[in-house]
Design a protein around this motif. Structure first.
Motif, short mmCIF file in Angstrom:
data_model
loop_
_atom_site.label_atom_id
_atom_site.label_comp_id
_atom_site.label_asym_id
_atom_site.label_seq_id
_atom_site.Cartn_x
_atom_site.Cartn_y
_atom_site.Cartn_z
N ALA A 130 0.64 -1.04 0.10
CA ALA A 130 -0.35 0.35 -0.03
C ALA A 130 0.91 1.13 0.14
CB ALA A 130 -0.74 -0.30 0.93
N GLY A 131 2.14 1.13 0.18
CA GLY A 131 3.21 2.42 -0.28
C GLY A 131 3.44 3.19 1.10
N ILE A 132 2.83 2.19 2.85
CA ILE A 132 3.14 2.93 3.50
C ILE A 132 5.23 2.17 4.22
CG2 ILE A 132 3.30 2.30 6.32
CD1 ILE A 132 -0.14 1.57 5.39
N ARG A 133 5.24 3.45 4.91
CA ARG A 133 7.53 3.27 5.38
C ARG A 133 7.05 1.92 6.46
NH1 ARG A 133 10.54 6.89 3.31
NH2 ARG A 133 9.48 8.81 2.05
N LEU A 182 -3.34 2.92 5.92
CA LEU A 182 -3.42 1.57 6.18
C LEU A 182 -5.10 1.06 6.84
CD1 LEU A 182 -1.16 -0.53 7.49
CD2 LEU A 182 -2.29 0.37 9.50
N PHE A 183 -5.48 2.02 6.45
CA PHE A 183 -7.50 1.47 7.03
C PHE A 183 -7.81 0.94 5.68
CE2 PHE A 183 -11.40 2.04 7.71
CZ PHE A 183 -11.20 0.88 8.53
N ASN A 184 -7.43 1.95 5.02
CA ASN A 184 -8.88 1.95 3.65
C ASN A 184 -7.45 1.48 2.19
OD1 ASN A 184 -10.68 4.16 3.80
ND2 ASN A 184 -8.87 5.03 4.52
N VAL A 189 -6.02 -1.84 11.21
CA VAL A 189 -5.61 -1.49 11.67
C VAL A 189 -4.25 -2.01 12.72
CG1 VAL A 189 -7.15 -0.53 14.04
CG2 VAL A 189 -7.94 -0.66 11.88
N HIS A 190 -3.55 -1.02 13.02
CA HIS A 190 -1.87 -1.87 13.27
C HIS A 190 -2.80 -1.89 15.02
CE1 HIS A 190 1.61 -1.84 15.53
NE2 HIS A 190 2.34 -1.23 14.89
N ALA A 191 -2.99 -1.39 15.88
CA ALA A 191 -3.36 -2.13 17.36
C ALA A 191 -2.73 -2.29 17.76
CB ALA A 191 -4.18 -3.32 16.94
N ASP A 192 -1.21 -1.37 17.95
CA ASP A 192 -0.52 -1.34 18.57
C ASP A 192 0.33 -0.08 18.47
OD1 ASP A 192 1.22 -0.78 20.95
OD2 ASP A 192 2.35 -3.42 20.76
N LEU A 193 0.03 1.04 18.01
CA LEU A 193 0.55 2.16 17.50
C LEU A 193 1.15 3.09 18.70
CD1 LEU A 193 1.64 2.68 14.62
CD2 LEU A 193 -0.03 4.66 14.48
N SER A 194 2.10 3.20 18.59
CA SER A 194 2.71 4.58 19.92
C SER A 194 3.95 4.67 19.35
CB SER A 194 2.57 3.74 21.03
OG SER A 194 3.51 2.46 20.92
N GLU A 195 4.99 5.56 19.97
CA GLU A 195 6.03 5.75 19.88
C GLU A 195 7.05 4.90 20.12
OE1 GLU A 195 4.08 6.87 21.93
OE2 GLU A 195 4.82 7.29 23.80
#
Ligand SMILES: Nc1ncnc2c1ncn2[C@@H]1O[C@H](COP(=O)(O)OP(=O)(O)OP(=O)(O)O)[C@@H](O)[C@H]1O
Ligand SMILES: [Mg+2]
Length: 260
Positions: A130-133, A182-184, A189-195
């Motif tokens: 999807a082209g996400i890094r 990511l969603f579309n 849904v990542h579900a553990d996204l944070s710094e």
């Protein structure tokens, strides 16, 4: 000679025959909770298939996995090994149960770990396509995931929490745009996204640790997305202007019909 000793001997012979360099072979032999029989056999197969040319030093020891630097087919790789011994399966099954792609997953501990590893591989592939890094996934075998190494000179890029980007607004905008893609596009849904699960390469954020990501039709997808949004907003709130949670949620989800 015990089973593990025999395996190690076979592993040693094969790595030597293939000219595979192992940074800390002795350490590996004593770290039985990471390099158990199954893991040694999987590594052996990966070496045999020429997917691993070098096993370097440890990058990270997490709750469920250990990550090592390595060299794959002429490129640096990250070798993520899910520990079969001490992984937290209760929390893992929360994500796998309800995901239609894994409806036939057996409850057996090992199978769950193998399914988890495969899930992280396929989630990375979907996000990457999807082209996400994200690190490009390279290969997986049982509890071992090989992926593109995100770093320079054998040093992994730092987590976002340890980085000081000049323009936090641009980073925030890039992360929220990635959540939308990511969603579309990847339908995850990542579900553990944070710094903690975002690396910083000096110019752009890189999303990692995507094994627990779920599809939008997962019963907890909404709750996970809301949590991801709250986490990201919490981190950026005193660093730049953050968007209203509900507005951001609606923007990410768009016209998608969520099953509630
Ligand atoms: N592809 C990669 N390239 C470089 N470094 C990586 C890569 N993947 C992971 N790492 C390093 O390893 C650390 C841990 O990785 P990750 O977040 O995927 O696992 P984890 O948090 O240990 O997982 P878990 O909590 O499920 O055990 C990262 O913070 C990063 O430093
Ligand atoms: Mg992590």
């Amino acid at each position: 000679m015990g089973k593990r000793d025999a395996l190690i001997e076979r592993f040693d012979r094969e790595t030597e025959r293939m000219g595979v360099r192992i940074r800390d072979a002795d350490q590996m032999k004593v770290s039985e909770n990471v390099f158990d029989d199954i893991t040694l056999l999987s590594l052996y197969r990966l070496v045999h298939k020429k997917k691993i040319q070098e096993i370097g030093g440890p990058i990270s020891t997490g709750k469920e996995a250990n990550v090592f630097y390595g060299v794959g087919e002429e490129m640096p790789i990250a070798i993520k090994i899910y520990r079969i011994q001490s992984a937290n399966f209760r929390s893992m099954s929360e994500y796998i149960v309800g995901d239609p792609r894994f409806s036939s997953v057996k409850r057996a501990k090992k199978d769950l770990i193998f399914a988890w590893t495969k899930k992280e591989y396929s989630n990375l592939a979907r996000a990457h396509d999807a082209g996400i890094r994200v690190p490009r996934p390279v290969h997986f075998d049982r509890n071992i995931l090989l992926m593109e190494f995100m770093g320079e000179d054998e040093v992994a890029y730092p987590q976002l929490r340890l980085s000081r980007p000049d323009d936090y607004q641009a980073v925030y905008d890039e992360i929220t745009a990635a959540m939308k893609t990511l969603f579309n596009e990847a339908e995850l849904v990542h579900a553990d996204l944070s710094e903690f699960n975002i690396l910083w390469d000096g110019e752009h954020p890189i999303i990692i640790d995507i094994g627990q990501a779920v599809t939008p039709n997962h019963p907890k997808a909404i709750a996970f997305l809301v949590r991801d949004i709250k986490n990201i907003n919490r981190y950026f709130a005193n660093r730049c202007t953050v968007r209203d949670e509900e507005e951001l949620f609606r923007d990410i989800v768009g016209e998608h019909r969520m099953e509630i």
